[in-house]
Scaffold this active site. Structure first.
Site, short mmCIF file in Angstrom:
data_model
loop_
_atom_site.label_atom_id
_atom_site.label_comp_id
_atom_site.label_asym_id
_atom_site.label_seq_id
_atom_site.Cartn_x
_atom_site.Cartn_y
_atom_site.Cartn_z
N HIS A 300 0.81 -1.21 0.00
CA HIS A 300 0.00 0.00 0.00
C HIS A 300 0.85 1.26 0.00
CE1 HIS A 300 0.05 1.07 4.37
NE2 HIS A 300 -0.01 -0.22 4.61
N ASP A 312 5.85 0.93 7.16
CA ASP A 312 4.41 0.72 6.90
C ASP A 312 3.87 1.78 5.96
OD1 ASP A 312 1.42 0.48 9.02
OD2 ASP A 312 1.83 -0.18 6.98
N GLU A 346 -5.10 2.02 2.53
CA GLU A 346 -5.16 0.79 3.35
C GLU A 346 -5.38 1.14 4.82
OE1 GLU A 346 -3.97 -2.34 6.03
OE2 GLU A 346 -3.03 -0.37 5.86
N GLU A 347 -4.79 2.25 5.26
CA GLU A 347 -4.76 2.53 6.70
C GLU A 347 -6.11 2.89 7.31
OE1 GLU A 347 -0.65 1.74 7.53
OE2 GLU A 347 -2.60 1.66 8.53
N ASP A 374 2.85 -6.33 3.55
CA ASP A 374 2.44 -5.25 4.45
C ASP A 374 2.70 -5.67 5.89
OD1 ASP A 374 -0.68 -3.57 5.39
OD2 ASP A 374 1.43 -2.97 5.58
N HIS A 446 2.99 2.93 13.02
CA HIS A 446 1.99 3.98 13.30
C HIS A 446 2.48 5.00 14.31
CE1 HIS A 446 -1.69 1.33 11.93
NE2 HIS A 446 -0.76 1.40 11.02
ZN ZN Z 1 0.31 -1.14 6.48
#
Ligand code: ZN
Length: 489
Positions: A300, A312, A346-347, A374, A446
């Site tokens: 992503h 990520d 995606e998030e 991912d 994140h």
């Molecule tokens: Zn991700």
């Protein structure tokens, strides 16, 4: 990686690390009747792809362009729009056929986010204490000047239910720890799944009981007092201010709460703007013999806004881009079409995956397989897949070619539920993921610390090698591999 899909995976992690090596060969031996492995995909070509990938930093440079020239890429943001252009240009230069698939994405924008403990037993007059936090994706807003309310501290959904009568008008704190022991044992996905439930579903549960705001303990490891954001899910018109506090601040509030009632002043001013126009980036090499049979290789493109989305999902995405670039650079022509997809959103919504599936619903039968990476930038250890047990044996030649990478493990499950591919998998397409060492993935996941320095260039080269070999193998193997196990009659 978003939460919804992680739950499907938790069972996987648990099984996986209970001895993945044993699991993989046991699975291969126990489940796979002796399907004759194909020799059509020459070992020499697989080795060529492996070596060409290990000797190139093209993918790492693409990652550096993404993280250092653009940085945060939250859906609907200028960074996400710039990333679409940057990746499309890079794949054009690599010789792929590039197209942009329109996707409507949620456009949530972070605002001011601060909090202070303004009252607690034993508080010296005039003092307050800062709480470090970050809003969750989808969070509602407090008034501009913030709100002050008593805090109800709970440690499980059961405790919330038992104390339902105390919730109205309060700020609910879910102080549920990320299980570091599980993560240290290599089960970080399981640890993420267990604690992630509170980030994903806690605020709505609190809102239903009349809470004025909800806080969750950050879902992730490491103890540097940094907050981990992530999507939270609201519905039925319920949307309250929701944030992740650091593990340290959650533990502080639990300790103070044991002394007596505590009060917090919270200011969160995010905006939920109308959906924005965005794109999945699609780049492909058309197949020579079976052009309408598709092998997807993907990651992503969007990221959270606190940092640069290096692990990520920058590393996973460039693994996919690099797979195609390597095959092109070697002037190899696959029999089936290899289609790289850089998914958007995606998030916080998975609109990219949903849109692709909706647009290709009638063509899913022609999708031979789909790959997504991912789960970070760790060293590749092997493959996860949701092919049927009877097809596992067909991958032995590929496993042999992956052995020099130390990535020959193959673990099968009926459902992988991989982020952007979960709808495609439900449509019957067998799914593959690289199995990566992700023991420290959730330390930075994140957070403001998801930056390029967390990525080891050699691991990117190895991920490109694995994704390149796997997509080439799938695009050329003569045997059918059937449909996703979950869709088998
Ligand atoms: Zn991700």
């Amino acid at each position: 990686m978003d939460y919804k899909n992680t739950m499907r995976r938790t069972a996987l992690w648990t099984a996986l690390l209970a001895g993945s090596a044993a699991l993989s060969c046991a699975a291969a031996q126990a489940e796979a009747p002796a399907a004759a492995p194909s020799v059509a995909v020459e070992a020499a070509t697989l080795a060529k792809i492996r070596e060409a990938a290990l000797q190139s930093d093209w993918a790492y440079q693409r990652l550096a362009d993404l993280t250092d020239l653009i940085g945060p890429r939250l859906s609907g943001s200028p960074g996400a729009a710039a990333a679409v252009k940057q990746v499309a240009d890079a794949m054009q230069k690599a010789g792929a056929e590039v197209s942009l698939q329109a996707v409507k994405v949620p456009h949530w924008v972070r605002g001011q986010e601060t909090a202070q403990l303004v009252d607690y037993p034993g508080r010296p007059a005039g003092l307050s204490q800062r709480v470090v936090l970050t809003a969750l994706g989808g969070s509602g807003a407090t008034p501009a000047a913030g709100l002050t309310a008593p805090v109800l501290v709970v440690h499980s959904m059961e405790e919330l239910a038992a104390r339902a009568a105390e919730v109205k008008g309060r700020i609910v704190l879910f102080d549920v720890a990320y299980d570091q022991n599980l993560a240290d044992a290599g089960m970080s996905g399981a640890a993420y799944g267990q604690a992630g439930l509170y980030r994903f579903a806690g605020p709505l549960a609190a809102a239903r009981l009349g809470a004025v705001a909800a806080l969750v303990r950050s879902v992730g490891g490491a103890d540097f007092r940094i907050p981990h954001t992530g999507a939270t899910h609201f519905s039925d018109g319920l949307q309250i201010p929701a944030a992740a506090v650091t593990a340290e601040d959650a533990m502080l509030m639990t300790r103070l709460d044991a002394r007596g009632p505590i009060k917090l002043h919270l200011t969160l001013t995010p905006q939920t703007l109308p959906d924005a126009d965005s794109f999945n980036v699609i780049a492909e090499i058309r197949g020579s013999e079976k052009p309408d049979e598709i092998v997807i290789v993907s990651g992503h493109l969007d990221s959270w806004d606190l940092a640069t989305g290096a692990i990520d999902d920058g590393a996973g995405l460039v693994g996919a881009l690099g797979a195609l670039e390597t095959i092109k650079r070697l002037h190899l022509q696959p029999k089936r079409t290899i289609r790289v997809i850089a998914w958007m959103n995606e998030e916080n919504g998975s609109r990219g995956g949903q849109t692709y599936t909706a647009n290709n619903r009638a063509l899913l039968g022609r999708h031979f397989a789909a790959i997504e990476s991912d789960s970070g930038a760790g060293r590749p250890l092997g493959l996860l897949t949701s092919i049927g047990a009877d097809a596992v044996g067909l991958f032995k030649p590929l496993q042999a070619a992956l052995l020099p990478l130390g990535a020959a493990a193959l673990t099968r499950r009926d459902v992988l539920g991989t982020g952007d591919l979960s709808d495609i998998e439900r449509g019957g397409v067998p799914i593959f993921e690289p199995l990566l060492d992700n023991r420290t993935y959730f330390n930075y996941h994140h957070t403001p610390a998801d930056t390029l320095d967390k990525v080891v260039p050699d691991n990117v080269r190895r991920q490109v090698a694995l994704m390149g070999m796997l997509s080439w193998y799938l695009a050329n193997m003569p045997e059918p591999i059937g449909r996703a196990a979950s869709q088998k009659p």
